[in-house]
Design a protein around this motif. Sequence first.
Motif, PDB file in Angstrom:
ATOM      1  N   TYR A   1       0.834  -1.195   0.000  1.00  0.00           N
ATOM      2  CA  TYR A   1       0.000   0.000   0.000  1.00  0.00           C
ATOM      3  C   TYR A   1       0.872   1.250   0.000  1.00  0.00           C
ATOM      4  O   TYR A   1       1.835   1.324   0.770  1.00  0.00           O
ATOM      5  CB  TYR A   1      -0.904   0.025   1.232  1.00  0.00           C
ATOM      6  CG  TYR A   1      -1.879  -1.118   1.271  1.00  0.00           C
ATOM      7  CD1 TYR A   1      -3.010  -1.129   0.457  1.00  0.00           C
ATOM      8  CD2 TYR A   1      -1.667  -2.204   2.118  1.00  0.00           C
ATOM      9  CE1 TYR A   1      -3.909  -2.186   0.493  1.00  0.00           C
ATOM     10  CE2 TYR A   1      -2.563  -3.264   2.161  1.00  0.00           C
ATOM     11  CZ  TYR A   1      -3.676  -3.249   1.349  1.00  0.00           C
ATOM     12  OH  TYR A   1      -4.545  -4.292   1.386  1.00  0.00           O
ATOM     13  N   PRO A   2       0.526   2.244  -0.824  1.00  0.00           N
ATOM     14  CA  PRO A   2       1.302   3.489  -0.847  1.00  0.00           C
ATOM     15  C   PRO A   2       0.917   4.401   0.313  1.00  0.00           C
ATOM     16  O   PRO A   2      -0.229   4.414   0.761  1.00  0.00           O
ATOM     17  CB  PRO A   2       0.925   4.112  -2.187  1.00  0.00           C
ATOM     18  CG  PRO A   2      -0.469   3.611  -2.448  1.00  0.00           C
ATOM     19  CD  PRO A   2      -0.531   2.224  -1.834  1.00  0.00           C
ATOM     20  N   SER A   3       1.888   5.152   0.787  1.00  0.00           N
ATOM     21  CA  SER A   3       1.641   6.148   1.827  1.00  0.00           C
ATOM     22  C   SER A   3       2.746   7.198   1.758  1.00  0.00           C
ATOM     23  O   SER A   3       3.628   7.121   0.897  1.00  0.00           O
ATOM     24  CB  SER A   3       1.612   5.482   3.211  1.00  0.00           C
ATOM     25  OG  SER A   3       1.091   6.382   4.170  1.00  0.00           O
ATOM     26  N   LYS A   4       2.654   8.166   2.657  1.00  0.00           N
ATOM     27  CA  LYS A   4       3.664   9.230   2.731  1.00  0.00           C
ATOM     28  C   LYS A   4       4.129   9.376   4.168  1.00  0.00           C
ATOM     29  O   LYS A   4       3.377   9.109   5.099  1.00  0.00           O
ATOM     30  CB  LYS A   4       3.093  10.564   2.243  1.00  0.00           C
ATOM     31  CG  LYS A   4       2.744  10.572   0.768  1.00  0.00           C
ATOM     32  CD  LYS A   4       2.309  11.944   0.320  1.00  0.00           C
ATOM     33  CE  LYS A   4       1.931  11.968  -1.137  1.00  0.00           C
ATOM     34  NZ  LYS A   4       3.005  11.660  -2.045  1.00  0.00           N
ATOM     35  N   GLY A   5       5.369   9.813   4.327  1.00  0.00           N
ATOM     36  CA  GLY A   5       5.917  10.078   5.645  1.00  0.00           C
ATOM     37  C   GLY A   5       6.821  11.288   5.595  1.00  0.00           C
ATOM     38  O   GLY A   5       7.145  11.794   4.512  1.00  0.00           O
TER      39      GLY A   5
ATOM     40  N   GLU B   1       5.981   2.464   0.693  1.00  0.00           N
ATOM     41  CA  GLU B   1       4.955   1.430   0.626  1.00  0.00           C
ATOM     42  C   GLU B   1       5.102   0.525   1.836  1.00  0.00           C
ATOM     43  O   GLU B   1       6.221   0.286   2.304  1.00  0.00           O
ATOM     44  CB  GLU B   1       5.125   0.581  -0.638  1.00  0.00           C
ATOM     45  CG  GLU B   1       4.862   1.333  -1.918  1.00  0.00           C
ATOM     46  CD  GLU B   1       5.100   0.450  -3.122  1.00  0.00           C
ATOM     47  OE1 GLU B   1       4.122   0.185  -3.852  1.00  0.00           O
ATOM     48  OE2 GLU B   1       6.251   0.009  -3.314  1.00  0.00           O
ATOM     49  N   TYR B   2       3.964   0.036   2.338  1.00  0.00           N
ATOM     50  CA  TYR B   2       4.003  -0.919   3.439  1.00  0.00           C
ATOM     51  C   TYR B   2       3.192  -2.145   3.065  1.00  0.00           C
ATOM     52  O   TYR B   2       2.251  -2.082   2.286  1.00  0.00           O
ATOM     53  CB  TYR B   2       3.507  -0.291   4.749  1.00  0.00           C
ATOM     54  CG  TYR B   2       2.088   0.183   4.732  1.00  0.00           C
ATOM     55  CD1 TYR B   2       1.042  -0.650   5.133  1.00  0.00           C
ATOM     56  CD2 TYR B   2       1.767   1.479   4.313  1.00  0.00           C
ATOM     57  CE1 TYR B   2      -0.272  -0.212   5.122  1.00  0.00           C
ATOM     58  CE2 TYR B   2       0.458   1.921   4.299  1.00  0.00           C
ATOM     59  CZ  TYR B   2      -0.555   1.077   4.697  1.00  0.00           C
ATOM     60  OH  TYR B   2      -1.858   1.508   4.680  1.00  0.00           O
ATOM     61  N   SER B   3       3.604  -3.264   3.628  1.00  0.00           N
ATOM     62  CA  SER B   3       2.996  -4.551   3.313  1.00  0.00           C
ATOM     63  C   SER B   3       1.741  -4.775   4.143  1.00  0.00           C
ATOM     64  O   SER B   3       1.573  -4.192   5.214  1.00  0.00           O
ATOM     65  CB  SER B   3       4.016  -5.652   3.609  1.00  0.00           C
ATOM     66  OG  SER B   3       3.398  -6.908   3.621  1.00  0.00           O
ATOM     67  N   ASN B   4       0.911  -5.686   3.664  1.00  0.00           N
ATOM     68  CA  ASN B   4      -0.267  -6.081   4.435  1.00  0.00           C
ATOM     69  C   ASN B   4       0.029  -7.315   5.295  1.00  0.00           C
ATOM     70  O   ASN B   4      -0.864  -7.834   5.951  1.00  0.00           O
ATOM     71  CB  ASN B   4      -1.444  -6.357   3.511  1.00  0.00           C
ATOM     72  CG  ASN B   4      -1.239  -7.579   2.637  1.00  0.00           C
ATOM     73  OD1 ASN B   4      -0.115  -7.939   2.308  1.00  0.00           O
ATOM     74  ND2 ASN B   4      -2.319  -8.206   2.235  1.00  0.00           N
TER      75      ASN B   4
ATOM     76  N   VAL C   1       8.483  -2.496   4.997  1.00  0.00           N
ATOM     77  CA  VAL C   1       8.352  -1.222   4.296  1.00  0.00           C
ATOM     78  C   VAL C   1       9.340  -1.195   3.133  1.00  0.00           C
ATOM     79  O   VAL C   1      10.466  -1.678   3.260  1.00  0.00           O
ATOM     80  CB  VAL C   1       8.653  -0.046   5.266  1.00  0.00           C
ATOM     81  CG1 VAL C   1       8.876   1.258   4.524  1.00  0.00           C
ATOM     82  CG2 VAL C   1       7.531   0.108   6.277  1.00  0.00           C
ATOM     83  N   LYS C   2       8.903  -0.618   2.013  1.00  0.00           N
ATOM     84  CA  LYS C   2       9.793  -0.371   0.877  1.00  0.00           C
ATOM     85  C   LYS C   2       9.853   1.130   0.639  1.00  0.00           C
ATOM     86  O   LYS C   2       8.804   1.790   0.558  1.00  0.00           O
ATOM     87  CB  LYS C   2       9.267  -1.051  -0.393  1.00  0.00           C
ATOM     88  CG  LYS C   2       9.302  -2.543  -0.356  1.00  0.00           C
ATOM     89  CD  LYS C   2       9.090  -3.184  -1.727  1.00  0.00           C
ATOM     90  CE  LYS C   2       7.755  -2.913  -2.342  1.00  0.00           C
ATOM     91  NZ  LYS C   2       7.448  -3.728  -3.537  1.00  0.00           N
TER      92      LYS C   2
ATOM     93  N   PHE D   1      20.853  -2.848   9.538  1.00  0.00           N
ATOM     94  CA  PHE D   1      20.904  -4.246   9.979  1.00  0.00           C
ATOM     95  C   PHE D   1      19.517  -4.882   9.927  1.00  0.00           C
ATOM     96  O   PHE D   1      19.346  -5.972   9.420  1.00  0.00           O
ATOM     97  CB  PHE D   1      21.480  -4.315  11.402  1.00  0.00           C
ATOM     98  CG  PHE D   1      21.562  -5.709  11.938  1.00  0.00           C
ATOM     99  CD1 PHE D   1      22.549  -6.578  11.528  1.00  0.00           C
ATOM    100  CD2 PHE D   1      20.617  -6.166  12.856  1.00  0.00           C
ATOM    101  CE1 PHE D   1      22.619  -7.874  12.012  1.00  0.00           C
ATOM    102  CE2 PHE D   1      20.670  -7.458  13.352  1.00  0.00           C
ATOM    103  CZ  PHE D   1      21.686  -8.316  12.926  1.00  0.00           C
ATOM    104  N   TRP D   2      18.530  -4.196  10.492  1.00  0.00           N
ATOM    105  CA  TRP D   2      17.143  -4.661  10.409  1.00  0.00           C
ATOM    106  C   TRP D   2      16.514  -4.007   9.188  1.00  0.00           C
ATOM    107  O   TRP D   2      16.549  -2.794   9.048  1.00  0.00           O
ATOM    108  CB  TRP D   2      16.352  -4.265  11.665  1.00  0.00           C
ATOM    109  CG  TRP D   2      16.852  -4.917  12.900  1.00  0.00           C
ATOM    110  CD1 TRP D   2      17.574  -4.327  13.902  1.00  0.00           C
ATOM    111  CD2 TRP D   2      16.705  -6.280  13.277  1.00  0.00           C
ATOM    112  NE1 TRP D   2      17.873  -5.238  14.868  1.00  0.00           N
ATOM    113  CE2 TRP D   2      17.357  -6.457  14.519  1.00  0.00           C
ATOM    114  CE3 TRP D   2      16.088  -7.377  12.691  1.00  0.00           C
ATOM    115  CZ2 TRP D   2      17.394  -7.671  15.174  1.00  0.00           C
ATOM    116  CZ3 TRP D   2      16.126  -8.595  13.347  1.00  0.00           C
ATOM    117  CH2 TRP D   2      16.772  -8.732  14.572  1.00  0.00           C
ATOM    118  N   PRO D   3      15.908  -4.771   8.293  1.00  0.00           N
ATOM    119  CA  PRO D   3      15.261  -4.166   7.112  1.00  0.00           C
ATOM    120  C   PRO D   3      14.219  -3.127   7.531  1.00  0.00           C
ATOM    121  O   PRO D   3      13.659  -3.185   8.623  1.00  0.00           O
ATOM    122  CB  PRO D   3      14.598  -5.365   6.427  1.00  0.00           C
ATOM    123  CG  PRO D   3      15.371  -6.553   6.887  1.00  0.00           C
ATOM    124  CD  PRO D   3      15.800  -6.229   8.298  1.00  0.00           C
TER     125      PRO D   3
END
Length: 146
Positions: A4-8, A78-81, A100-101, A119-121
């Motif tokens: 899903y697309p989002s903004k930060g 983008e974040y995963s479901n 998150v991508k 280190f952590w994705p």
Amino acid sequence: MIWYPSKGRVVYNPDGWIVLEVSNSICEYYRRWAEKLTWTKITGSLHESHVSILNGKFTDKRNHRNWQKFHNKIVDFEYSNCIEFEKQQGSSQVYYWIPVKCPFLTKIRESLDLDPYPFWPYHLTVGCHNLAAGKSDKFKKIFEKS
């Protein structure tokens, strides 16, 4: 897996952390789902919802020439479901997060002469719970096998 697309908003904190601040509603939504799926209460993060770009506890870049180069920049991500989880080794804590991508986050890290990937994705922390305090024997059995 659906993305899903989002903004930060990129924020450089005085304590040396760099985060992408995101809407709290994303983590709240997935925390409710994780609670339904695990039959237990999950505690949210101590901080507002965010993606960690640089953990200031381990690397201090506050004196770097590019510190705050992207401060307050609005970034697409983008974040995963899919809710992922893992039991912390040597502990009874189970942590939940969603992947998150965001290619721009690697650009921020590279601007500070860091490895482009931490280190952590990249992820959004949904929360955690203590297996010892949980009510779900069914869920505890998942971790007894690992």
